[in-house]
Structures are given as structure tokens and as C-alpha cells.
Design an enzyme around this catalytic site. Structure first.
Site, PDB file in Angstrom:
ATOM      1  N   ASP A  11     -31.642  -3.290 -28.969  1.00 34.05           N
ATOM      2  CA  ASP A  11     -32.779  -2.514 -29.253  1.00 34.05           C
ATOM      3  C   ASP A  11     -32.970  -0.964 -28.457  1.00 34.05           C
ATOM      4  OD1 ASP A  11     -33.371  -4.385 -31.456  1.00 34.05           O
ATOM      5  OD2 ASP A  11     -34.885  -5.438 -30.251  1.00 34.05           O
ATOM      6  N   LEU A  62     -30.902  -6.386 -40.514  1.00 31.47           N
ATOM      7  CA  LEU A  62     -31.260  -5.331 -41.650  1.00 31.47           C
ATOM      8  C   LEU A  62     -32.832  -5.711 -42.286  1.00 31.47           C
ATOM      9  CD1 LEU A  62     -28.808  -4.321 -44.095  1.00 31.47           C
ATOM     10  CD2 LEU A  62     -30.025  -2.872 -42.731  1.00 31.47           C
ATOM     11  N   LYS A  63     -33.078  -7.010 -42.042  1.00 31.14           N
ATOM     12  CA  LYS A  63     -34.448  -7.433 -42.678  1.00 31.14           C
ATOM     13  C   LYS A  63     -34.348  -6.953 -44.022  1.00 31.14           C
ATOM     14  CE  LYS A  63     -36.873  -8.967 -38.511  1.00 31.14           C
ATOM     15  NZ  LYS A  63     -36.109  -8.229 -37.509  1.00 31.14           N
ATOM     16  N   PRO A  68     -34.441  -7.919 -56.317  1.00 31.02           N
ATOM     17  CA  PRO A  68     -33.021  -8.509 -56.342  1.00 31.02           C
ATOM     18  C   PRO A  68     -31.932  -7.437 -56.386  1.00 31.02           C
ATOM     19  CG  PRO A  68     -34.406  -9.971 -57.437  1.00 31.02           C
ATOM     20  CD  PRO A  68     -35.330  -8.764 -57.176  1.00 31.02           C
ATOM     21  N   THR A 116     -42.132 -13.500 -35.857  1.00 30.95           N
ATOM     22  CA  THR A 116     -42.702 -14.123 -34.799  1.00 30.95           C
ATOM     23  C   THR A 116     -43.828 -13.314 -34.138  1.00 30.95           C
ATOM     24  OG1 THR A 116     -40.706 -13.148 -33.645  1.00 30.95           O
ATOM     25  CG2 THR A 116     -40.751 -15.507 -33.748  1.00 30.95           C
ATOM     26  N   GLN A 183     -45.111 -10.152 -29.056  1.00 28.82           N
ATOM     27  CA  GLN A 183     -44.690 -11.348 -29.768  1.00 28.82           C
ATOM     28  C   GLN A 183     -45.962 -12.422 -29.937  1.00 28.82           C
ATOM     29  OE1 GLN A 183     -42.133 -11.880 -31.721  1.00 28.82           O
ATOM     30  NE2 GLN A 183     -40.228 -11.072 -30.933  1.00 28.82           N
ATOM     31  N   GLY A 203     -34.330  -9.942 -26.540  1.00 31.25           N
ATOM     32  CA  GLY A 203     -34.328  -8.668 -26.458  1.00 31.25           C
ATOM     33  C   GLY A 203     -34.703  -8.320 -25.084  1.00 31.25           C
TER      34      GLY A 203
HETATM   35  O1  C5P Z   1     -37.660  -7.909 -26.968  1.00 28.99           O
HETATM   36  P1  C5P Z   1     -37.691  -9.245 -28.046  1.00 28.99           P
HETATM   37  O2  C5P Z   1     -36.996 -10.261 -27.047  1.00 28.99           O
HETATM   38  O3  C5P Z   1     -39.223  -9.491 -28.530  1.00 28.99           O
HETATM   39  O4  C5P Z   1     -36.749  -8.934 -29.249  1.00 28.99           O
HETATM   40  C1  C5P Z   1     -36.869  -9.716 -30.403  1.00 28.99           C
HETATM   41  C2  C5P Z   1     -35.903  -9.028 -31.372  1.00 28.99           C
HETATM   42  O5  C5P Z   1     -35.690 -10.176 -32.482  1.00 28.99           O
HETATM   43  C3  C5P Z   1     -36.202  -8.029 -31.859  1.00 28.99           C
HETATM   44  O6  C5P Z   1     -34.844  -7.268 -32.179  1.00 28.99           O
HETATM   45  C4  C5P Z   1     -36.812  -8.258 -33.307  1.00 28.99           C
HETATM   46  O7  C5P Z   1     -36.728  -7.120 -34.272  1.00 28.99           O
HETATM   47  C5  C5P Z   1     -36.064  -9.650 -33.817  1.00 28.99           C
HETATM   48  N1  C5P Z   1     -37.043 -10.355 -34.357  1.00 28.99           N
HETATM   49  C6  C5P Z   1     -38.003 -10.828 -34.234  1.00 28.99           C
HETATM   50  N2  C5P Z   1     -38.884 -11.793 -34.940  1.00 28.99           N
HETATM   51  C7  C5P Z   1     -38.152 -12.095 -36.103  1.00 28.99           C
HETATM   52  C8  C5P Z   1     -37.105 -11.593 -36.527  1.00 28.99           C
HETATM   53  C9  C5P Z   1     -36.400 -10.835 -35.598  1.00 28.99           C
HETATM   54  O8  C5P Z   1     -38.480 -10.524 -32.979  1.00 28.99           O
HETATM   55  N3  C5P Z   1     -38.800 -13.095 -36.657  1.00 28.99           N
END
Ligand code: C5P
Length: 224
Positions: A11, A62-63, A68, A116, A183, A203
Site C-alpha cells: 500500500d 481491485l475490489k 454485471p 474488516t 481495522q 499491510g
Molecule cells: O495495513 P493493513 O494490514 O490493515 O492492510 C490490510 C490490507 O487488506 C489493505 O490493503 C486493505 O485494503 C485490504 N483489505 C482489508 N479488508 C478487507 C479487504 C481488503 O483490509 N476486507
């Protein structure tokens, strides 16, 4: 012995920083993949950088979350990158999931459940009145119905997801300590694997500060 699998969330938009992350996270004790999200994929040099990465497991986060037709066109537009994993929100709906699965080819299509960073209070604000666990369970059923290749969920919901979704499970929201940042639904790496996660996404706990030391800390934590 089977290695623990980690997707390092790259990131940043800074290419030198990404190169540093890749260099300093490679080690023989863990299987490492690299996750590039909206930040890097939308940056000026991001796409080009990924197109030149060889022999790496690449996860394009990409989420996709759209109707569709637009979801399908997006997959077609990114196919030249030859990524291994690609995400779309399960809340795009079953029709969109099925339509994308039809055209995703060798790319593993990953369904994203409730982020999350959300908890019941925030979900209520949006207008979702069901408990987060119930929504995630429902989403996992949709992912199975659409024959997706993997699912992203909080490590706290792996046991629920596993009841109905039998393929790879990828869990972000991983923390070693109480520093959760934005988070909400977090667990430690050890707890996440214990619950049955196949891959962890990490991350900030890896890429902020001393990356080598953070990787060591992770390996030590897992071996205790
Ligand atoms: O820094 P951190 O460990 O919180 O990063 C988590 C990564 O996972 C980020 O890149 C975030 O976009 C991704 N992510 C997330 N939760 C989700 C899906 C993806 O934190 N449900």
C-alpha cells in the site's frame, strides 16, 4: 513442511518503496505473495510496474463493485496484467459474480465479504440491520454458488465461511498487538491460521517501520 502463506499489502504509490517491500519481505521461511490495491493500481506507474513483475504471486485487490456489465468489462481490461488473484465485492450480487467468473479465465476470482474495517455499529449506520456474521455467512453461500475461487473475510469469521465455502480463504485485519488502526475485526496471525485461513493479508504491521525486523517478528510469533 508447508510454509505459512502471506500476502503483503503493498500500500504505497512510491515505486522505490514497493521495490524495498518486495526485497525485504522475501525470505525462505514464508510463502509470500504481493497484494496491490486501489492506491497502487490507480497510480501513474503502478500498472506498468506490475506488468513487469516476474515469478511472483500477484494479487490485484481491485475490489470491483458494480453492475454485471461493468464488472465484466473491467476484468477484460485488466487481463493483460496476468495477475494470479483478483477481488470483487460479493455485494455486487450473484449475477455479477457469475458473469465475471465466466470471463476470468486463469485468474482466481476472490469474493470480498464485509470489510474488516466495519462492525455492527457501522453496518447499522449504512442500513444493514443483520449481524455481521450472518451477512458474511450469506455472502459465503453466494460465493460458493457463483463458484468463486477464494474468499476474503475477517479471520474471526473463517469458521462460519468454511461451513459453506470450501476453497481458499484469505484474511486481512491481522494484528500482533492492540494497534488496530482503522481495522475493527482483527486477529493475530497465529489465531488466523488456527481458525483455518489459507492466506493472511498484512499491510501496515509489515510495511511500516523496519520491514526486516517486522518479518522476523512475524516468523518468531508463528514459531512460538
Ligand atoms: O495495513 P493493513 O494490514 O490493515 O492492510 C490490510 C490490507 O487488506 C489493505 O490493503 C486493505 O485494503 C485490504 N483489505 C482489508 N479488508 C478487507 C479487504 C481488503 O483490509 N476486507
Amino acid at each position: 513442511m508447508k510454509k505459512n502463506k502471506i500476502f503483503v499489502a503493498c500500500d504505497s504509490t512510491n515505486i522505490s518503496k514497493i521495490q524495498k517491500i518486495i526485497k525485504e519481505t522475501s525470505n525462505t521461511e514464508l510463502e509470500i505473495g504481493y497484494k496491490f490495491g486501489l492506491e497502487f493500481l490507480n497510480s501513474k506507474n503502478g500498472r506498468n510496474f506490475i506488468s513487469k513483475l516476474k515469478k511472483k504471486i500477484i494479487f490485484a485487490d481491485l475490489k470491483i463493485h458494480d453492475i454485471p456489465n461493468t464488472c465484466v468489462s473491467t476484468i477484460k481490461a485488466i487481463k493483460d496484467l496476468k495477475v494470479n488473484y483478483l477481488t470483487m465485492h460479493i455485494s455486487s450480487g450473484l449475477n455479477a459474480l457469475k458473469a465475471v467468473k465466466k470471463v476470468s479465465g486463469k485468474i482466481k476470482l476472490v469474493g470480498v465479504t464485509i470489510l474488516t474495517s466495519l462492525d455492527n455499529k457501522i453496518l447499522k449506520e449504512i442500513g444493514f440491520n443483520k449481524d455481521v456474521k450472518k451477512i458474511v455467512y450469506n455472502q459465503a453461500k453466494l460465493a460458493a454458488k457463483a463458484k468463486l475461487d477464494a474468499i476474503v473475510c475477517s479471520a474471526q469469521e473463517v469458521n462460519i465461511v468454511k461451513k459453506v465455502f470450501k476453497k481458499e480463504i484469505i484474511t486481512p485485519g491481522i494484528r500482533f498487538d492492540s494497534k488496530t488502526n482503522d481495522q475493527k475485526r482483527t486477529l493475530t496471525p497465529k489465531q488466523a491460521y488456527k481458525n483455518g485461513s489459507d492466506w493472511l493479508v498484512i499491510g501496515r504491521p509489515i510495511i511500516k517501520g523496519n520491514i526486516n525486523a517486522n518479518i522476523r517478528k512475524l516468523i518468531d510469533h508463528l514459531s512460538q
